[in-house]
Scaffold this motif. Structure first.
Motif: not given
Ligand SMILES: [Zn+2]
Length: 362
Positions: A52-53, A60-63, A66
């Motif tokens: 994850c960034e 985070c689930g959005v990068c 992910c």
């Molecule tokens: Zn992420």
């Protein structure tokens, strides 16, 4: 289609996140725990966190990273799954074949993320060991880290003839390249090669809570089980989503067999009906009693629908509009057959007698 959400294992996640946050996550971890509780899913979650960034206690689930992990298309995530033995004779060709087979399995899992375990013949052979060694030697493509997940690591087969490949793998586990992580999973760590077990830091995970299994099944299965069907599935799962999935597969197969059998019974004694009756699919006594249970449930659904109650599952056309009393009578006959089936009876014969009875009462 992307991965289904990870459920439960809160304590393990917390420990992993703390270790990642402080830069102290061991590079070789063995996730051990009962079958079907989500060990590989937890490993995928760990991979997502590592790649994850954003830095946090959860991915985070959005990068971009992910998204790629959740879609099983991150170039630095290597999910290694058991495959059939490659057919090629030449080692390089075997490695190519292994890479292709693994890609095929992952494509399947992308399409249907609720997978059941690979067949018993699939394993991690020497071609897979070579593939891992090759990929581990390359630099990360996307970011700074690489993650390997070796699912069902007890299926790692080391042959005397390929000691070299086995040693290469052991060396990797002993001295992993920088920023390279190996997450092994096993339901039965005792069957793992001792040389591998001794090189991995164990992380034990337990069974899921019934409430966790329940919410997962209700949200993720299609059609969604509800009411008594959901209760039964949760009870049989025993804290393992994998067990619930194979249960629901078996249940579905039995119900569809029951529906065609009942159609054949009520359609009379023509050649088509006889053929359908003769072909009733069961291989073991367990499957035979499953079939009887499914016949009983289907008749119950039809009886409920006949009195205007809401039915959990669709009722086979041949049973729509039957009188409730007749349906109840039929259920009683099936119960008798179910009891007889516990004894030493010929299933074929029992089913033929039952078919005659049901044709009469329906
Ligand atoms: Zn992420």
């Amino acid at each position: 289609m992307s991965l289904k959400p990870l459920i439960g294992h809160v304590e393990a996640r917390h420990r992993i996140a703390q270790a990642v946050g402080s830069g102290k996550l061991p590079q070789v971890i063995l996730v051990a725990g009962p079958e079907g509780v989500g060990k590989q899913r937890l490993a995928l979650w760990t991979a997502q966190l590592l790649l994850c960034e954003a830095a946090g206690a959860e991915p985070c689930g959005v990068c971009r990273s992910c998204h790629l992990v959740l879609g099983l298309s991150h170039a630095d995530l290597h999910w290694i799954v058991p495959i059939p033995r490659p057919k090629a004779a030449e080692p390089d060709k075997q490695v190519e074949e292994a890479a292709e087979s693994i890609a095929e399995v992952l494509e399947e899992r992308r399409k249907s993320p609720l997978y059941t375990p690979p067949d018993g013949m699939s394993s991690h052979g020497m071609a897979t060991a070579r593939l891992i060694a090759r990929r581990a030697a390359l630099k990360p493509v996307e970011g700074r880290r690489k993650v390997f997940i070796l699912g069902e690591a007890e299926r790692l087969v080391v042959q005397e003839s390929s000691q070299e490949a086995a040693n290469a793998l052991l060396k990797l586990f002993e001295e992993p390249p920088p920023e390279t992580y190996f997450l092994l999973t096993a339901a039965d760590p005792g069957r793992l090669l001792p040389t591998i077990r001794s090189r991995a830091v164990p992380l034990r995970v337990g069974r899921l809570r019934d409430a966790e299994v329940r919410s997962f099944l209700a949200a993720q299965l299609d059609p969604a089980p509800a009411g008594a069907a959901l209760d039964r599935l949760v009870a049989r799962a025993g804290g393992s989503i994998g067990a619930a999935l194979s249960e629901s597969d078996a249940g579905q197969a039995a119900r569809s067999a029951a529906a065609s059998w009942l159609e054949a019974v009520v359609s009379g004694t023509g050649p088509a009906a006889e053929k359908a009756l003769a072909q009733a699919p069961w291989a073991a006594r367990g499957e035979f009693t499953d079939l009887l249970d499914a016949v009983s449930e289907t008749l119950g659904d039809a009886a409920r629908a006949a009195v205007g109650a809401e039915s959990v599952r669709p009722v086979p056309g041949a049973l729509v509009g039957r009188e409730p009393a007749r349906l109840m009578d039929a259920i009683a006959r099936v119960s008798e057959a179910r009891e007889a089936a516990q004894g030493n009876v010929n299933p074929q014969l029992l089913l033929a007698v039952l078919a005659g009875d049901l044709a009469e009462v329906l």
